[in-house]
Design a protein around this motif. Structure first.
Motif, mmCIF file in Angstrom:
data_model
loop_
_atom_site.group_PDB
_atom_site.id
_atom_site.type_symbol
_atom_site.label_atom_id
_atom_site.label_comp_id
_atom_site.label_asym_id
_atom_site.label_seq_id
_atom_site.Cartn_x
_atom_site.Cartn_y
_atom_site.Cartn_z
ATOM 1 N N GLN A 105 -35.918 -30.076 -44.616
ATOM 2 C CA GLN A 105 -36.251 -31.065 -43.575
ATOM 3 C C GLN A 105 -35.000 -31.830 -43.184
ATOM 4 O O GLN A 105 -34.259 -32.308 -44.034
ATOM 5 C CB GLN A 105 -37.341 -32.013 -44.113
ATOM 6 N N PRO A 118 -40.100 -28.034 -40.335
ATOM 7 C CA PRO A 118 -41.055 -28.549 -39.361
ATOM 8 C C PRO A 118 -40.552 -28.332 -37.936
ATOM 9 O O PRO A 118 -39.362 -28.557 -37.661
ATOM 10 C CB PRO A 118 -41.146 -30.038 -39.692
ATOM 11 N N ASP A 137 -47.423 -36.957 -36.744
ATOM 12 C CA ASP A 137 -46.667 -36.867 -37.997
ATOM 13 C C ASP A 137 -46.299 -38.315 -38.329
ATOM 14 O O ASP A 137 -45.326 -38.855 -37.806
ATOM 15 C CB ASP A 137 -45.420 -35.999 -37.772
ATOM 16 N N TRP A 163 -45.868 -33.194 -32.250
ATOM 17 C CA TRP A 163 -45.968 -31.772 -32.560
ATOM 18 C C TRP A 163 -45.860 -30.962 -31.283
ATOM 19 O O TRP A 163 -46.412 -31.367 -30.258
ATOM 20 C CB TRP A 163 -47.334 -31.459 -33.193
#
Ligand code: FO1
Ligand code: 5AD
Ligand code: SF4
Length: 437
Positions: A297, A338, A367, A375
């Motif tokens: 991430q 992600p 999120d 998203w």
């Protein structure tokens, strides 16, 4: 598009969280690349040398191209071996921020809040059970199959308001309440809980295993400096002691939990720290076989945090971290990044660096950890994935090998709930399976 809008200008203040590191010599880089990417070189079955890993994390230009291509090839070979060539997975989920109170104070975190703020906003210390179930119910109607419980660590140790809230309802701890909330979601909607509550004891893991087919906790980094030095990202956050987090990863393996972990890139760690973190995850997985996916991430600076002046992780640095994670962890590891923390174009770069999983994506909830990063629409994500020659495939919260294995990885009491949503042959999300909201 996510890229244009939302990044507020970050003040250019001198920053102690940025490490500026030089690049290795071309000869050194080539030697490391040869060892890591050629057959007969250091494959995933051997433990790579930490210095080689550190060197590869600095790959740029043609060398980065070569590194990423090797990682993408390894990913493709792994998916063929798993019997699902070309399939890149995601989990359709709702995000349930059970509490934003926390006993830690990570400098990058905008999720965390304090009781005074909650009171001003008219919010309680925790979401009530009926609020939690309502989020899950709405997600169920949109086809979601996972309820992600992400929350602050042990807030009752720091905040009387949290302790009082739990006491008033008869819960002994935050984790005890996670168990109750997850059980309610399971019983009333069928969504499968994934628990991400931070540091847990073995007993707490055993308890949560009865209500959640998978759990997770980011290692973040093995860097002791970020934890011990005043002003660094993890200073003052007892749950970010790397020794404690490594202990949790080991315990999760002993308890046989399909476990998600990962690294956060760009919080002031050096390439050496990053190399050691990736190798530490590989080592704990070799001991227990429980790491179901590794999240790589990228840190995103938030305007209201102590790290607002820290530049977001540079894309090349991030892509190298993904490719190196793939090469170190091998073809069988699911490597997740992600899709909402980079632009749509950059999503292709993630695939071309060896990623095979987008993690949880929600058609409903933001999120909450990165609320300014929406998203991508699932149709758009499918298009991006297809443009890279892959197929977007829905999974459930636990990764297929653990779903197919069943016990001891999945608790006996959860087998029916998991079977209701999984395809019995692939362990992915079953075609046409829906939760019952
Ligand atoms: O939406 C998010 N989901 C996060 N997830 C959820 C993840 O995307 C999925 O829930 C898992 O892949 C399970 O399907 C995490 C799960 C963990 O176990 C550990 C860390 C994370 C971090 C995030 C995150 O920052 N944002
Ligand atoms: C849930 C996970 O989200 C990550 N996380 C927390 N804050 C940020 C941020 N500003 N940018 C990116 N990731 C973050 C941490 O790795 C945590 O463990
Ligand atoms: S990242 Fe997790 S542990 Fe750190 S302050 Fe935020 S909620 Fe707490």
């Amino acid at each position: 598009m996510s890229d244009e809008r939302v990044d507020l200008p970050t003040p250019a203040i001198p920053d102690r969280h940025v490490v500026s590191e030089g690049l290795p010599s071309p000869e050194r880089m080539r030697a490391a690349l040869d060892r890591m990417t050629t057959p007969g070189g250091t494959g995933p079955s051997d433990t790579p040398d930490v210095s080689d890993v550190e060197v590869l994390l600095a790959a740029r230009g043609d060398e980065l191209v070569r590194l990423r291509a090797a990682a993408a090839d390894m990913r493709d070979a792994g998916l063929v071996a798993a019997g699902r060539p070309g399939q890149i997975t995601y989990s359709r989920k709702v995000f349930i921020p059970l509490t934003r109170l926390c006993r830690d104070r990570c400098h990058y975190c905008t999720f965390v809040t304090v009781p005074g703020r909650l009171a001003r906003a008219g919010q309680g210390a925790y979401l009530e059970i009926d609020e939690v179930v309502e989020i899950a119910r709405q997600g169920a109607r949109l086809g979601c199959k996972e309820a992600l419980f992400t929350l602050g660590d042990r807030p009752e140790d720091r905040w009387p308001a949290a302790r009082e809230w739990l006491d008033a309802r008869g819960y002994t701890s935050t984790i005890d309440y996670v168990r109750a909330a997850a059980a309610a979601v399971l019983a009333q909607t069928g969504l499968l809980p994934h628990a991400n509550p931070g540091v847990m004891t073995v007993e707490e893991m055993r308890t949560l295993k009865t209500v959640a087919p998978s759990m997770g906790m980011m290692l973040e980094t093995t860097s002791r400096r970020l934890f011990e030095e005043k002003g660094q990202a993890h200073f003052g956050s007892p749950d970010k002691d790397p020794a404690v987090r490594l202990r949790v990863l080991d315990d999760a393996g002993r308890v046989r939990i399909p476990f998600t972990t990962g690294i956060l890139v760009g919080i002031g760690e050096t390439r050496r720290d990053r190399a050691e973190s990736i190798l530490a995850i590989g080592a704990v997985h070799r001991r227990h076989g429980h790491i179901q996916e590794v999240i790589v991430q990228n840190f995103r600076a938030k305007p209201d945090t102590a790290m607002r002046g820290t530049p977001d992780a540079e894309l090349d640095e991030f892509l190298a971290a993904i490719a190196v994670s793939r090469l170190v962890l091998g073809p069988d590891m699911r490597v997740q990044a992600p899709p909402n923390l980079v632009s749509e174009q950059e999503c292709r770069d993630l695939i071309d660096s060896g990623v095979d999983d987008w993690g949880g994506v929600s058609p409903l909830t933001p999120d909450h950890v990165n609320p300014e990063r929406p998203w991508p629409n699932l149709d758009v994500l499918a298009e991006i994935t297809a443009a890279c020659g892959h197929t977007l495939t829905e999974r459930i919260t636990a990764q297929p090998p653990y779903v197919l294995a069943g016990p001891p990885w999945i608790d006996d009491g959860l087998l029916d709930d998991v079977a209701a949503l999984a395809d019995p042959l692939t362990g992915l999300a079953g075609a046409g399976t829906r939760v019952h909201a």
